[in-house]
Write a protein that holds these residues in place. Structure first.
Motif, PDB file in Angstrom:
ATOM      1  N   VAL A 508       0.852  -1.200   0.000  1.00 30.39           N
ATOM      2  CA  VAL A 508       0.000   0.000   0.000  1.00 30.39           C
ATOM      3  C   VAL A 508       0.884   1.245   0.000  1.00 30.39           C
ATOM      4  O   VAL A 508       0.666   2.192  -0.776  1.00 30.39           O
ATOM      5  CB  VAL A 508      -0.942  -0.012   1.216  1.00 30.39           C
ATOM      6  CG1 VAL A 508      -1.744   1.287   1.283  1.00 30.39           C
ATOM      7  CG2 VAL A 508      -1.885  -1.201   1.140  1.00 30.39           C
ATOM      8  N   HIS A 512       0.741   3.332  -3.380  1.00 27.30           N
ATOM      9  CA  HIS A 512      -0.086   4.533  -3.233  1.00 27.30           C
ATOM     10  C   HIS A 512       0.599   5.652  -2.460  1.00 27.30           C
ATOM     11  O   HIS A 512       0.100   6.777  -2.422  1.00 27.30           O
ATOM     12  CB  HIS A 512      -1.402   4.183  -2.533  1.00 27.30           C
ATOM     13  CG  HIS A 512      -2.192   3.137  -3.249  1.00 27.30           C
ATOM     14  ND1 HIS A 512      -2.803   3.354  -4.485  1.00 27.30           N
ATOM     15  CD2 HIS A 512      -2.457   1.845  -2.913  1.00 27.30           C
ATOM     16  CE1 HIS A 512      -3.424   2.242  -4.871  1.00 27.30           C
ATOM     17  NE2 HIS A 512      -3.225   1.307  -3.925  1.00 27.30           N
ATOM     18  N   VAL A 516      -1.540   7.701   1.726  1.00 30.08           N
ATOM     19  CA  VAL A 516      -2.639   6.734   1.681  1.00 30.08           C
ATOM     20  C   VAL A 516      -2.433   5.669   2.751  1.00 30.08           C
ATOM     21  O   VAL A 516      -3.384   5.239   3.422  1.00 30.08           O
ATOM     22  CB  VAL A 516      -2.724   6.104   0.280  1.00 30.08           C
ATOM     23  CG1 VAL A 516      -3.745   4.968   0.270  1.00 30.08           C
ATOM     24  CG2 VAL A 516      -3.102   7.162  -0.750  1.00 30.08           C
ATOM     25  N   ILE A 578      -9.575   5.038  -4.509  1.00 29.20           N
ATOM     26  CA  ILE A 578      -8.676   3.946  -4.131  1.00 29.20           C
ATOM     27  C   ILE A 578      -9.407   3.000  -3.197  1.00 29.20           C
ATOM     28  O   ILE A 578     -10.067   3.421  -2.236  1.00 29.20           O
ATOM     29  CB  ILE A 578      -7.411   4.495  -3.446  1.00 29.20           C
ATOM     30  CG1 ILE A 578      -6.668   5.433  -4.381  1.00 29.20           C
ATOM     31  CG2 ILE A 578      -6.501   3.361  -2.992  1.00 29.20           C
ATOM     32  CD1 ILE A 578      -5.495   6.133  -3.712  1.00 29.20           C
TER      33      ILE A 578
END
Length: 888
Positions: A508, A512, A516, A578
């Motif tokens: 993650v 991102h 995030v 997302i």
């Protein structure tokens, strides 16, 4: 005549007082002499008792020693040994019992056996022809307990003879009373009166006070003026009686002579005063006429009468006029000084108050009026207790007393002031007490510390909580777990620890970004809070790891909770466009089954979590003793560390520490690496905790410190003047002789101690604060600088931070990395910067990875920083090359 009479009466009173004081001193002298005699007898009895160990088998030898000591001391009494019931065991200086068998004698013996202490008796009936006696009782011990009471009888006739030796004037009476008021000695009529109680009036006065006088009729039938003094040592009372006629007649004769003399002097004084008054009046009349004539511009012929007196009075008047002019000048100077003080105090940016001992406000400057919301007249009509409500008059008086008797003002202290509108604010008070014109006044300078309190609260909260999620941090969780292990209320049946790790969270951040990732962690934390509300303590252990500590050792409850957590985490996290899908692996350990320490339980739960991951993730596993792979790995790393220490398998890398204002490198932090050529590679985050747990951290830390100092000396010789920072583990710091190790390290390496910085964590210092402060002072005296590492993540030390001998604060990288996206992290950093500025400490920020973070910290006054934005940790040659490129 009234004055003469008053003077004669006063003289009579003073003469009586002097005579009384002299008689009291004489009685005290008799008391001291008598006490000395009796105490010598007591010391003799003690000496006899000390040689009495081993009785009764050595009674004959003891009698010979007793006779020898009694003869050497010229003691006139008889000595004997008594048993606990008061019966005679053996006479030491003759035959028979020297003391009559009375209840007083038996009680004295019983008291010696009960207390094991010497005892002086009252008057006792002597055996045979001895007459009244006093007895000195002391314990004779054997085998650690009292076996006999040794008594020496002192004949009252001996005390009477001593009183007669004082050679008092004819007619004077000297006597001694025991503690019950019975006559124990007399300089006359002793044979008939010793052993009898004194007059009731005398006994009452002696019982009421220890020193005094009384007029009473003696046993001889004489009216005496009597002075008595009671001994604080023995309780006996010495008495001197003077016949009343012997006192009054000399006094009356003296006073009569004095009265006649004073009357003659008074008559002569009246005649002299009349003559002098007439002369002074004529002199004043001449001066008045002269002054009147001069005031009207005329002149008057000088009268020849009493010119000398007029000149003298005129000179006196001129001197008085000069004194008045000088006083006016002094008053004007004082007024000027007062105006200057008032000018500066009124324009001061600090509140100033002046208080008297009753707490009344005598002065308040402009800033005090503005901050408290009162007009000046309102404040001057108030007291300190109207502003500082918890303060009581007793507390204010105690501060005045401390200041009056101490050469230094008291240290600043904190209070809370209330404004006119009812609001309150904290203040730090500096108080000074001075005496002005015979009055003690307190100068108070209250400083508003509201901003400092807010900064302290923010840092304190940050020290116990995770800044990203608001959950408890690892430190708070450990403290909570240790409290649970101590079987506090609610934990009697044990509990459980759930170690929660998010699966697939690293991608993650990689895909991102950290922003995030942080939002995902906050969402997961909220879901975990919803699942675990009221079921224990939920904490973020670090990164994507969480811990839940629950009560009740029932296995089913933590398993059900783990399933609930896994389902909650499995739900997708939607953040705009997302969507992130995560899972959780949960390891469970129970206490006390799986461990009785926090580290053991966390280790067990961590191993269970790793087993859950190895089983396919998104599941929960309960720790079992078969989970030994991690233990094997730990043993392997431990062996590798030992081999690396013994065979040169360790290397130091150095991360630059950059001056944020100039962009130039000021120093470098030494970081140890394991480079033994074996697989898999193990980083410091793994092998440092293992080194601490297996006892290798001390040799590892010693090697790192020696190598860093050697490298710094080499750089210094090459013209590279850098400061080297060394990390010190809590275990290494707490070892005895750590300060001596640093001293020897500096001496053996030959480095400049001012080029060395020791970095310690809050946990290392706060475990034993007093000892830590002493060690830090000893190190700092060498010239070495002290830095508090990872500030904000350890257990709060704000209450003692101002007392620590520190030079630097290092902001933990977890706050720095999130400052661009997380308001809480920025608030913590701002608070730490403000705190460091107020304590005059250098601030170093760790984990600077972006230009925006660098700009933010530089704008707010952070002096130094390190992180990947500048450089990763480099070997020594690589750091030299990097430094060369920076300076090119």
């Amino acid at each position: 005549m009234i004055g003469i009479a008053f003077f004669i009466a006063l003289e009579y009173r003073e003469e009586r007082s002097r005579q009384t004081e002299d008689t009291i001193k004489m009685a005290q002298s008799i008391m001291v002499h008598t006490d000395a005699h009796l105490l010598r007898t007591r010391d003799l009895a003690r000496a006899l008792a000390e040689v009495g160990d081993g009785l009764p088998g050595q009674l004959a030898a003891f009698r010979r020693q007793a006779a020898h000591l009694m003869s050497a001391a010229a003691a006139g009494g008889a000595a004997a040994l008594y048993q606990a019931d008061g019966s005679l065991f053996a006479s030491l200086t003759g035959s028979g019992d020297p003391l009559a068998k009375t209840s007083a004698h038996a009680a004295a013996v019983a008291q010696v056996f009960a207390t094991g202490q010497p005892f002086l008796s009252n008057v006792l009936a002597g055996a045979g022809a001895a007459g009244p006696v006093l007895a000195v009782y002391v314990p004779v011990t054997g085998g650690g307990k009292t076996t006999y009471a040794l008594a020496i009888a002192v004949p009252a006739s001996q005390l009477s003879a001593q009183l007669s030796d004082h050679k008092l004037p004819d007619g004077w009476l000297a006597s001694l009373l025991d503690r019950q008021g019975v006559i124990m000695g007399r300089n006359r009529n002793a044979a008939s009166l010793v052993g009898k109680p004194a007059r009731a009036t005398l006994r009452e006065e002696v019982a009421r006070q220890s020193v005094g006088t009384v007029e009473h009729l003696t046993q001889d039938g004489m009216r005496n003026f009597t002075v008595f003094v009671r001994s604080p040592e023995t309780g006996y009372t010495s008495i001197i009686g003077i016949p009343r006629q012997q006192i009054l007649m000399p006094l009356l004769q003296k006073l009569a002579f004095l009265g006649i003399l004073v009357t003659l002097l008074f008559a002569a004084g009246l005649l002299l005063a009349r003559r002098m008054g007439s002369s002074i009046a004529r002199s004043f009349h001449v001066l008045i006429e002269q002054a009147y004539a001069l005031g009207h511009g005329g002149a008057q012929a000088r009268k020849p009468l009493h010119v000398l007196e007029a000149v003298q009075l005129g000179g006196a008047m001129e001197q008085a006029a000069e004194l008045l002019r000088q006083r006016d000048a002094d008053l004007r100077a004082q007024q000027d000084e007062l105006q200057q003080f008032k000018f500066f105090s009124e324009h001061s940016n600090e509140m100033l108050l002046l208080l008297d001992e009753r707490g009344a406000i005598r002065y308040a400057n402009r800033m005090a009026c503005e901050r408290l919301g009162y007009r000046n007249g309102e404040l001057l009509a108030m007291t300190l207790f109207d502003l500082d409500l918890p303060t009581a008059p007793e507390l204010l008086r105690s501060v005045f007393d401390i200041c009056r008797h101490s050469p230094h003002p008291p240290p600043p202290f904190e209070r809370v002031y209330r404004c006119k509108n009812g609001s309150e604010f904290p203040v730090e008070i500096s108080a000074t007490v001075l005496q002005h014109r015979g009055e003690w006044l307190m100068h108070v300078a209250p400083r508003d510390i509201s901003e400092r309190r807010q900064a302290e609260q923010a840092v304190r909260w940050a020290a116990a909580h995770d800044a990203l999620t608001g959950l408890a941090n690892r430190t708070q969780a450990l403290a909570f777990l240790e409290s649970a292990l101590a079987r506090g209320p609610g934990w009697e049946t044990g509990g459980s620890l759930l170690f929660i790790d998010l699966d697939r969270f690293k991608p993650v951040n990689d895909i991102h970004g950290h922003d995030v990732g942080d939002r995902v962690l906050r969402e997961i934390a909220a879901r975990l809070q919803a699942c675990t509300a009221g079921r224990g303590l939920l904490a973020r252990a670090g990164g994507d790891e969480f811990m839940l500590i629950m009560g009740d050792g029932n296995v089913r409850d933590p398993v059900r909770m783990a399933d609930t957590i896994i389902r909650a985490v499995a739900a997708p996290v939607s953040l705009g466009n997302i969507e992130v899908a995560l899972s959780a692996s949960v390891g469970i350990s129970l206490f006390p089954q799986h461990g009785e320490t926090a580290s053991a339980l966390i280790h067990a739960a961590d191993m269970a979590m790793l087993a859950a991951k190895q089983s396919g993730r998104a599941g929960a596993r309960l720790y079992s003793h078969e989970m030994g792979e991690q233990a094997q790995f730990t043993l392997s790393v431990q062996h590798r560390l030992q081999q690396a220490i013994d065979h040169d398998g360790l290397r130091l890398h150095y991360q630059p520490i950059v001056n944020l204002a100039t962009g130039l490198m000021d120093g470098a932090e030494a970081l140890v690496r394991l480079e033994d050529g074996l697989a898999p590679q193990v980083g410091p985050a793994t092998f440092i905790p293992i080194a601490e747990s297996c006892g290798l951290i001390a040799p590892l830390g010693a090697w790192a410190a020696q190598e860093a100092c050697r490298q710094q000396v080499a750089w210094e010789a090459a013209g590279l003047a850098l400061t080297v920072s060394i990390n010190v583990s809590a275990i290494q710091f707490r070892r005895a002789g750590f300060a001596a190790f640093i001293r020897e390290l500096i001496a053996s390496s030959g480095m400049n101690p001012r080029r060395l910085v020791l970095e310690l964590t809050e946990t290392a210092i706060m475990e034993n604060l007093a000892e830590s402060v002493a060690v830090l002072h000893e190190i700092r005296a060498l010239g070495v600088k002290i830095a508090l590492d990872d500030f904000g993540t350890g257990y709060s030390s704000l209450s003692s931070l101002s007392t620590l001998p520190l030079d630097k604060l290092k902001i933990d990288q977890s706050f720095v990395r999130r400052l661009e996206t997380d308001h809480a992290s920025r608030a913590v950093i701002d608070a730490v910067i403000a705190l460091a500025r107020s304590l005059d400490l250098e601030l170093v920020a760790e984990g600077i990875e972006t230009a925006a973070a660098l700009h933010y910290l530089r704008e707010r006054g952070c002096q130094s920083g390190q992180g990947y934005h500048f450089s990763r940790p480099l070997p020594a040659p690589g750091l030299e090359a990097w430094y060369g490129r920076q300076c090119a």
